[in-house]
Structures are given as structure tokens and as C-alpha cells.
Design a protein around this motif. Structure first.
Motif, PDB file in Angstrom:
ATOM      1  N   TYR A 176       0.757  -1.026   0.373  1.00  0.00           N
ATOM      2  CA  TYR A 176       0.037   0.084   0.267  1.00  0.00           C
ATOM      3  C   TYR A 176       0.630   1.415   0.082  1.00  0.00           C
ATOM      4  CZ  TYR A 176      -4.285  -2.873   0.745  1.00  0.00           C
ATOM      5  OH  TYR A 176      -4.248  -3.430   0.964  1.00  0.00           O
ATOM      6  N   PRO A 177       0.356   2.292  -0.299  1.00  0.00           N
ATOM      7  CA  PRO A 177       1.263   3.774  -0.543  1.00  0.00           C
ATOM      8  C   PRO A 177       1.258   3.939   0.340  1.00  0.00           C
ATOM      9  CG  PRO A 177      -1.326   3.822  -1.855  1.00  0.00           C
ATOM     10  CD  PRO A 177      -0.814   2.416  -1.711  1.00  0.00           C
ATOM     11  N   VAL A 178       2.524   5.098   1.061  1.00  0.00           N
ATOM     12  CA  VAL A 178       2.781   5.474   1.805  1.00  0.00           C
ATOM     13  C   VAL A 178       3.347   6.887   1.959  1.00  0.00           C
ATOM     14  CG1 VAL A 178       2.358   3.607   3.538  1.00  0.00           C
ATOM     15  CG2 VAL A 178       4.955   3.980   3.103  1.00  0.00           C
ATOM     16  N   ALA A 179       3.516   7.787   2.526  1.00  0.00           N
ATOM     17  CA  ALA A 179       4.727   9.177   2.541  1.00  0.00           C
ATOM     18  C   ALA A 179       5.314   9.343   4.230  1.00  0.00           C
ATOM     19  CB  ALA A 179       3.284  10.503   2.349  1.00  0.00           C
ATOM     20  N   SER A 180       6.055  10.140   4.658  1.00  0.00           N
ATOM     21  CA  SER A 180       6.739  10.116   5.404  1.00  0.00           C
ATOM     22  C   SER A 180       6.681  11.733   5.786  1.00  0.00           C
ATOM     23  CB  SER A 180       7.902  10.229   4.982  1.00  0.00           C
ATOM     24  OG  SER A 180       8.547   8.750   4.643  1.00  0.00           O
ATOM     25  N   VAL A 181       6.768  12.009   7.554  1.00  0.00           N
ATOM     26  CA  VAL A 181       5.652  13.029   7.645  1.00  0.00           C
ATOM     27  C   VAL A 181       6.499  13.398   8.654  1.00  0.00           C
ATOM     28  CG1 VAL A 181       3.949  12.311   9.386  1.00  0.00           C
ATOM     29  CG2 VAL A 181       4.185  14.421   8.398  1.00  0.00           C
ATOM     30  N   ARG A 182       6.975  14.460   8.938  1.00  0.00           N
ATOM     31  CA  ARG A 182       8.125  15.195  10.571  1.00  0.00           C
ATOM     32  C   ARG A 182       7.385  16.585  10.709  1.00  0.00           C
ATOM     33  NH1 ARG A 182      13.994  15.174   7.376  1.00  0.00           N
ATOM     34  NH2 ARG A 182      13.461  17.159   6.188  1.00  0.00           N
ATOM     35  N   SER A 235       0.330  15.983  22.944  1.00  0.00           N
ATOM     36  CA  SER A 235      -0.504  14.262  23.319  1.00  0.00           C
ATOM     37  C   SER A 235      -0.644  14.082  21.807  1.00  0.00           C
ATOM     38  CB  SER A 235      -1.941  13.983  23.862  1.00  0.00           C
ATOM     39  OG  SER A 235      -1.579  13.571  25.180  1.00  0.00           O
ATOM     40  N   LEU A 236      -0.947  13.626  20.614  1.00  0.00           N
ATOM     41  CA  LEU A 236      -0.385  13.707  19.638  1.00  0.00           C
ATOM     42  C   LEU A 236      -2.056  12.610  18.839  1.00  0.00           C
ATOM     43  CD1 LEU A 236       2.342  13.862  18.100  1.00  0.00           C
ATOM     44  CD2 LEU A 236       0.815  15.549  18.208  1.00  0.00           C
ATOM     45  N   LYS A 237      -2.940  12.468  18.094  1.00  0.00           N
ATOM     46  CA  LYS A 237      -3.268  12.317  17.523  1.00  0.00           C
ATOM     47  C   LYS A 237      -3.895  12.554  16.280  1.00  0.00           C
ATOM     48  CE  LYS A 237      -9.236  11.448  17.500  1.00  0.00           C
ATOM     49  NZ  LYS A 237     -10.421  11.516  18.425  1.00  0.00           N
ATOM     50  N   PHE A 238      -3.853  11.400  15.474  1.00  0.00           N
ATOM     51  CA  PHE A 238      -4.348  11.393  13.874  1.00  0.00           C
ATOM     52  C   PHE A 238      -5.667  10.353  13.604  1.00  0.00           C
ATOM     53  CE2 PHE A 238       0.639  11.293  14.933  1.00  0.00           C
ATOM     54  CZ  PHE A 238       0.960  11.587  14.299  1.00  0.00           C
ATOM     55  N   GLU A 239      -6.473  11.782  12.924  1.00  0.00           N
ATOM     56  CA  GLU A 239      -7.170  11.197  11.878  1.00  0.00           C
ATOM     57  C   GLU A 239      -7.356  10.761  10.914  1.00  0.00           C
ATOM     58  OE1 GLU A 239      -9.964  13.661  13.490  1.00  0.00           O
ATOM     59  OE2 GLU A 239     -10.715  12.540  15.446  1.00  0.00           O
ATOM     60  N   CYS A 240      -7.135   9.068  10.104  1.00  0.00           N
ATOM     61  CA  CYS A 240      -6.730   9.586   9.092  1.00  0.00           C
ATOM     62  C   CYS A 240      -8.030   8.830   7.913  1.00  0.00           C
ATOM     63  CB  CYS A 240      -5.534   8.867   8.397  1.00  0.00           C
ATOM     64  SG  CYS A 240      -3.449   9.665   9.193  1.00  0.00           S
ATOM     65  N   GLY A 246      -3.347   9.974   1.757  1.00  0.00           N
ATOM     66  CA  GLY A 246      -4.916  10.147   2.579  1.00  0.00           C
ATOM     67  C   GLY A 246      -4.981  11.751   3.349  1.00  0.00           C
ATOM     68  N   GLN A 247      -6.816  11.460   2.976  1.00  0.00           N
ATOM     69  CA  GLN A 247      -6.309  12.651   4.214  1.00  0.00           C
ATOM     70  C   GLN A 247      -6.302  12.653   5.473  1.00  0.00           C
ATOM     71  OE1 GLN A 247      -7.489  15.635   2.657  1.00  0.00           O
ATOM     72  NE2 GLN A 247      -6.772  16.917   4.675  1.00  0.00           N
ATOM     73  N   CYS A 248      -5.382  13.122   5.888  1.00  0.00           N
ATOM     74  CA  CYS A 248      -5.053  13.095   7.911  1.00  0.00           C
ATOM     75  C   CYS A 248      -5.456  14.609   8.590  1.00  0.00           C
ATOM     76  CB  CYS A 248      -4.352  12.403   7.395  1.00  0.00           C
ATOM     77  SG  CYS A 248      -3.455  11.434   9.653  1.00  0.00           S
ATOM     78  N   THR A 296      -3.739  20.662  12.441  1.00  0.00           N
ATOM     79  CA  THR A 296      -3.162  20.695  10.842  1.00  0.00           C
ATOM     80  C   THR A 296      -3.944  19.486   9.750  1.00  0.00           C
ATOM     81  OG1 THR A 296      -1.431  21.163   8.948  1.00  0.00           O
ATOM     82  CG2 THR A 296      -1.076  19.669  11.051  1.00  0.00           C
ATOM     83  N   ASP A 297      -4.406  19.401   8.475  1.00  0.00           N
ATOM     84  CA  ASP A 297      -4.662  19.101   8.285  1.00  0.00           C
ATOM     85  C   ASP A 297      -3.269  19.188   6.515  1.00  0.00           C
ATOM     86  OD1 ASP A 297      -6.981  18.570   8.276  1.00  0.00           O
ATOM     87  OD2 ASP A 297      -7.607  20.516   8.001  1.00  0.00           O
ATOM     88  N   VAL A 298      -3.674  17.735   6.530  1.00  0.00           N
ATOM     89  CA  VAL A 298      -2.218  17.246   5.577  1.00  0.00           C
ATOM     90  C   VAL A 298      -3.251  15.853   4.362  1.00  0.00           C
ATOM     91  CG1 VAL A 298      -0.190  16.337   5.247  1.00  0.00           C
ATOM     92  CG2 VAL A 298      -0.841  17.272   7.060  1.00  0.00           C
TER      93      VAL A 298
END
Length: 214
Positions: free
Chosen positions: A110-116, A131-136, A162-164, A177-179
């Protein structure tokens, strides 16, 4: 350009090639469009479900690779990276029951990307342990970090495309933030919380000092 078929022959080197129970695992890897992949670097992470031992291979450029794996039950994760892209590229995870000498299986990468990223308050002071929360839109890939580190930063090399929306929170302050992640890209993001944490800390210290003096 014609894409060479990807065939990873995995004999995971947990034991020697001479072991009686060692098996040959041939894996055909395709993307979500059923196109075979090749000429990517891969790291293989193997979890032995019985012993809970995790083994991680060196990163190698594959076309036809040979390793060893004994009989058993495993979760095997494949991390694919094209060095020509700024981020990571594909992720696959499969469960295997190894019992035969020769096993052939096709898996989907499956396709992935990288984030920092960095977490700041409203005056650009870094915020550690936020605290971090990812809604993808998709939930495969590596587990996302749960908090910013001591430098206010966080990262994930293998995040689903995809949208996260990425949330950060510290005490009563929240930001997000939206990515829109695309395969092979590296994204640098900043999350700004709603308040000035340093000012609040100073105010608490001044109040305490005032009470002691009186």
C-alpha cells in the motif's frame, strides 16, 4: 519503462539455511493497481508469534533476494523505499503460517508517505510531550507517535496516504493541521496550540512567589 517483476525470495535468517525445518518463502509483491514492483529498497521486520521475538533485516535493494525462515507463525512487515523520492513509498504486512518447504504468496503493498512535525504554542515556543492524535482516511502503516518528544517534534516514515488531520494537545490547549498525504512525499508540518504556555507558566510562578512574600 518496463517494470521488472518483483520476486522476493524470503528465507528469513532467524536460523541457519541448514536447519531441517527451514522453508523457502517466495513472495510476489504488487501495488494496489496490481502492478508488480521492483528496484526499491526494502526492510523486512519479522514477528515470531510464538516467541514474540522481533527481527529486523538490513535494508537492501531487492530483485531476487534469499533468506531463511523456520516453520512457525509470523507477522512480516515489508517497508519499501525509492531513494529517488523524498519520503517512503510502500508498506505491506502479512501473516504467514510456515509449514511447507516451498511457499509462494502474493501480497499487496500500500502507498505511504512520510511526515515530520513540530508543536508550538501561540508565541512559537516549542511544546514537548504534547499529546498527538491522527485521524486519517486509511489506517495501515506504522503506528503514529502518541506525543511530541523533548524537542517538540514528532515523525512517522510510513504513514498511510490520503487525507489526515493531526491534532496536538497540551493541558487545555489544542491545535491541528490537515494534510493530504501522497505516495513518496515527505511533509513538514507545524501545529500551533491555542494559547501561550510559557506565559501561563510564568504567571503561576509569579503568583506562588507573591503568596510566599506576603
Amino acid at each position: 519503462m518496463k517494470i521488472k517483476p518483483l520476486i522476493i525470495i524470503i528465507l528469513l535468517s532467524i536460523l541457519s539455511l541448514h536447519l531441517v525445518n527451514a522453508s523457502e518463502l517466495t513472495i510476489n509483491v504488487v501495488d494496489t493497481d496490481a502492478k508488480q514492483l521492483s528496484n526499491l529498497y526494502v526492510t523486512v521486520v519479522t514477528l515470531d508469534k510464538k516467541t514474540e521475538k522481533i527481527s529486523t533485516s538490513n535494508t537492501f535493494l531487492f530483485d531476487k533476494m534469499k533468506m531463511s525462515i523456520p516453520s512457525g507463525e509470523y507477522d512480516i512487515t515489508f517497508l519499501f523505499d525509492n531513494k529517488k523520492t523524498s519520503g517512503s513509498d510502500y508498506y505491506a504486512k502479512e501473516s504467514f503460517m510456515i509449514s511447507n518447504k516451498i511457499i509462494k504468496k502474493s501480497i499487496i503493498a500500500y502507498p505511504v508517505a512520510s511526515v515530520r512535525g513540530m508543536v508550538y504554542d501561540s508565541l512559537t515556543n516549542i511544546v514537548k510531550n504534547a499529546s498527538l492524535k491522527f485521524e486519517c482516511s486509511s489506517n495501515y502503516g506504522h503506528v503514529n507517535p502518541k506525543a511530541s518528544d523533548e524537542f517538540g517534534s514528532f515523525s512517522n516514515r510510513w504513514i498511510s496516504t490520503g487525507q489526515c488531520r493531526i491534532y496536538a494537545a497540551h493541558k487545555n490547549h489544542v491545535g491541528y493541521t490537515d494534510v493530504n498525504f501522497k505516495r513518496g512525499e515527505l511533509y513538514n508540518v507545524n501545529i500551533t496550540l491555542s494559547g501561550n504556555l510559557k506565559k501561563e507558566k510564568d504567571q503561576i510562578g509569579n503568583t506562588f512567589y507573591y503568596i510566599i512574600i506576603i
